[in-house]
Enzyme design. Structure first.
Site, PDB file in Angstrom:
ATOM      1  N   TYR A  32      -3.773  11.343  -4.449  1.00 32.81           N
ATOM      2  CA  TYR A  32      -3.883  10.337  -5.515  1.00 32.81           C
ATOM      3  C   TYR A  32      -4.953   9.338  -5.075  1.00 32.81           C
ATOM      4  CZ  TYR A  32      -2.267   8.361  -9.891  1.00 32.81           C
ATOM      5  OH  TYR A  32      -2.191   7.939 -11.193  1.00 32.81           O
ATOM      6  N   GLU A  35     -10.486   4.269  -4.245  1.00 32.47           N
ATOM      7  CA  GLU A  35     -11.670   3.796  -3.508  1.00 32.47           C
ATOM      8  C   GLU A  35     -11.347   3.503  -2.030  1.00 32.47           C
ATOM      9  OE1 GLU A  35     -15.491   3.368  -3.095  1.00 32.47           O
ATOM     10  OE2 GLU A  35     -14.612   4.075  -4.975  1.00 32.47           O
ATOM     11  N   HIS A  37      -9.361   5.284  -0.043  1.00 29.66           N
ATOM     12  CA  HIS A  37      -9.490   6.568   0.661  1.00 29.66           C
ATOM     13  C   HIS A  37     -10.962   6.965   0.788  1.00 29.66           C
ATOM     14  CE1 HIS A  37      -5.399   7.091  -1.355  1.00 29.66           C
ATOM     15  NE2 HIS A  37      -5.097   7.285  -0.093  1.00 29.66           N
TER      16      HIS A  37
HETATM   17  P1  AMP Z   1      -2.118   7.213   2.005  1.00 28.98           P
HETATM   18  O1  AMP Z   1      -2.694   8.244   1.087  1.00 28.98           O
HETATM   19  O2  AMP Z   1      -1.549   6.034   1.294  1.00 28.98           O
HETATM   20  O3  AMP Z   1      -1.205   7.805   3.036  1.00 28.98           O
HETATM   21  O4  AMP Z   1      -3.342   6.623   2.817  1.00 28.98           O
HETATM   22  C1  AMP Z   1      -4.212   7.458   3.537  1.00 28.98           C
HETATM   23  C2  AMP Z   1      -5.144   6.612   4.355  1.00 28.98           C
HETATM   24  O5  AMP Z   1      -5.891   5.766   3.479  1.00 28.98           O
HETATM   25  C3  AMP Z   1      -4.429   5.694   5.349  1.00 28.98           C
HETATM   26  O6  AMP Z   1      -5.154   5.647   6.553  1.00 28.98           O
HETATM   27  C4  AMP Z   1      -4.442   4.369   4.620  1.00 28.98           C
HETATM   28  O7  AMP Z   1      -4.390   3.259   5.498  1.00 28.98           O
HETATM   29  C5  AMP Z   1      -5.781   4.426   3.925  1.00 28.98           C
HETATM   30  N1  AMP Z   1      -5.809   3.499   2.789  1.00 28.98           N
HETATM   31  C6  AMP Z   1      -4.897   3.418   1.786  1.00 28.98           C
HETATM   32  N2  AMP Z   1      -5.208   2.394   0.946  1.00 28.98           N
HETATM   33  C7  AMP Z   1      -6.317   1.808   1.463  1.00 28.98           C
HETATM   34  C8  AMP Z   1      -7.118   0.692   1.073  1.00 28.98           C
HETATM   35  N3  AMP Z   1      -6.824  -0.047  -0.003  1.00 28.98           N
HETATM   36  N4  AMP Z   1      -8.190   0.382   1.833  1.00 28.98           N
HETATM   37  C9  AMP Z   1      -8.491   1.116   2.937  1.00 28.98           C
HETATM   38  N5  AMP Z   1      -7.784   2.177   3.363  1.00 28.98           N
HETATM   39  C10 AMP Z   1      -6.705   2.524   2.638  1.00 28.98           C
END
Ligand code: AMP
Length: 276
Positions: A32, A35, A37
């Site tokens: 999902y 920006e 990611h």
């Molecule tokens: P997730 O899909 O939520 O497990 O996140 C995957 C990776 O993306 C993790 O390393 C998160 O810390 C990073 N991430 C999620 N949201 C953000 C954001 N707003 N800014 C920077 N990195 C993010």
């Protein structure tokens, strides 16, 4: 861009790159994509053209009453975004592919994982450490990029890599926010036009804490709680921590960060800000 669904194929591609003396970066995600990611992919591309994004909603890091089954999924759009951003491959295993039935081995970090989100979500970091270890073994990257958005997770992963001697450089990338300050998150899709303004209280509380110049943690924490609760969210924690050890701090002297987690109607959001 390659779309890889099996561990065997992922491992073979990684081995071929290594044999060709190329380096490889991994960006682990639960999909999902937004920006935030994509900024991690761009950070990885600064180091190598060979970036693999893993997309896996990891069941073992969700508690029994959490949002695993309704966690948003959008595979086709995710693949388009990864290709447009310059990923070389996406690794998309099914849960059956990822976890051997009746697996009995876990990776458990036992200090940094206990507080904050670890206290509110028992077993969460065990699931994270286990799946990230598995991804590291399957992909064998030289670099792995994580977001500061998940402040505690990054610290736990760094500790695990140090303690278990993974030969991988961990890179942390800054938080990407909406124009109004809300930290981008896949879970923001749960917000409605009615609940979104209240969710802004998390980032508002953090920015207000930093702008206040106040150094007493108890004062900062009380003000943050008050602001978030006034918006109708229930605070799991709002804590000034040492940004290296994650231990609570009495004063917000460097290196200090404030981390917050709050919930409303089954939605749980986190945010953080480096204070000094
Ligand atoms: P997730 O899909 O939520 O497990 O996140 C995957 C990776 O993306 C993790 O390393 C998160 O810390 C990073 N991430 C999620 N949201 C953000 C954001 N707003 N800014 C920077 N990195 C993010």
């Amino acid at each position: 861009m390659l779309v890889i669904r099996t561990k065997k194929e992922m491992n073979a591609w990684s081995r071929a790159l290594r044999e060709a003396k190329q380096t490889l970066a991994l960006v682990p995600t639960m999909g999902y994509l937004h920006e935030g990611h994509l900024s991690l992919i761009r950070e990885a591309l600064k180091r190598t053209p060979h970036v693999v994004v893993s997309i896996f909603v990891n069941p073992t890091q969700f508690g029994p009453n959490e949002d695993f089954s309704r966690y948003p999924r959008k595979e086709a759009d995710d693949l388009t975004l990864c290709a447009e951003t310059g990923a070389a491959a996406v690794f998309l295993p099914s849960a059956e592919e990822m976890y051997t039935a009746n697996a009995t081995t876990w990776v458990d970090e036992t200090a940094l994982s206990l507080r904050h989100c670890g206290a509110d979500r028992p077993g969460h970091f065990r699931g994270v450490c286990t799946v990230v270890s598995k991804l590291f073994n399957i992909v064998q990257p030289d670099f792995a990029v994580f977001g500061q958005k998940d402040f505690q997770q990054t610290a736990v992963i760094r500790r695990m890599v140090r303690d278990l001697d993974f030969p991988i450089e961990i890179i942390t990338a800054p938080i990407i926010r909406e124009a109004d300050g809300l930290a981008k998150s896949s879970r923001n899709t749960y917000l409605t036009p009615e609940t979104r303004p209240g969710a802004l209280s998390l980032s508002q509380a953090l920015f207000a804490a930093k702008a206040s110049g106040e150094r007493d943690s108890a004062t900062l924490e009380a003000a943050a709680r008050k602001h978030i609760e006034a918006a109708g969210w229930s605070v799991d924690y709002a804590t000034v921590i040492d940004s290296e050890t994650l231990e609570p701090k009495i004063t917000a002297e460097p290196p200090a960060a404030m981390i917050v987690a709050a919930r409303q109607n089954g939605i749980r959001l986190i945010d953080n800000l480096i204070l000094s």
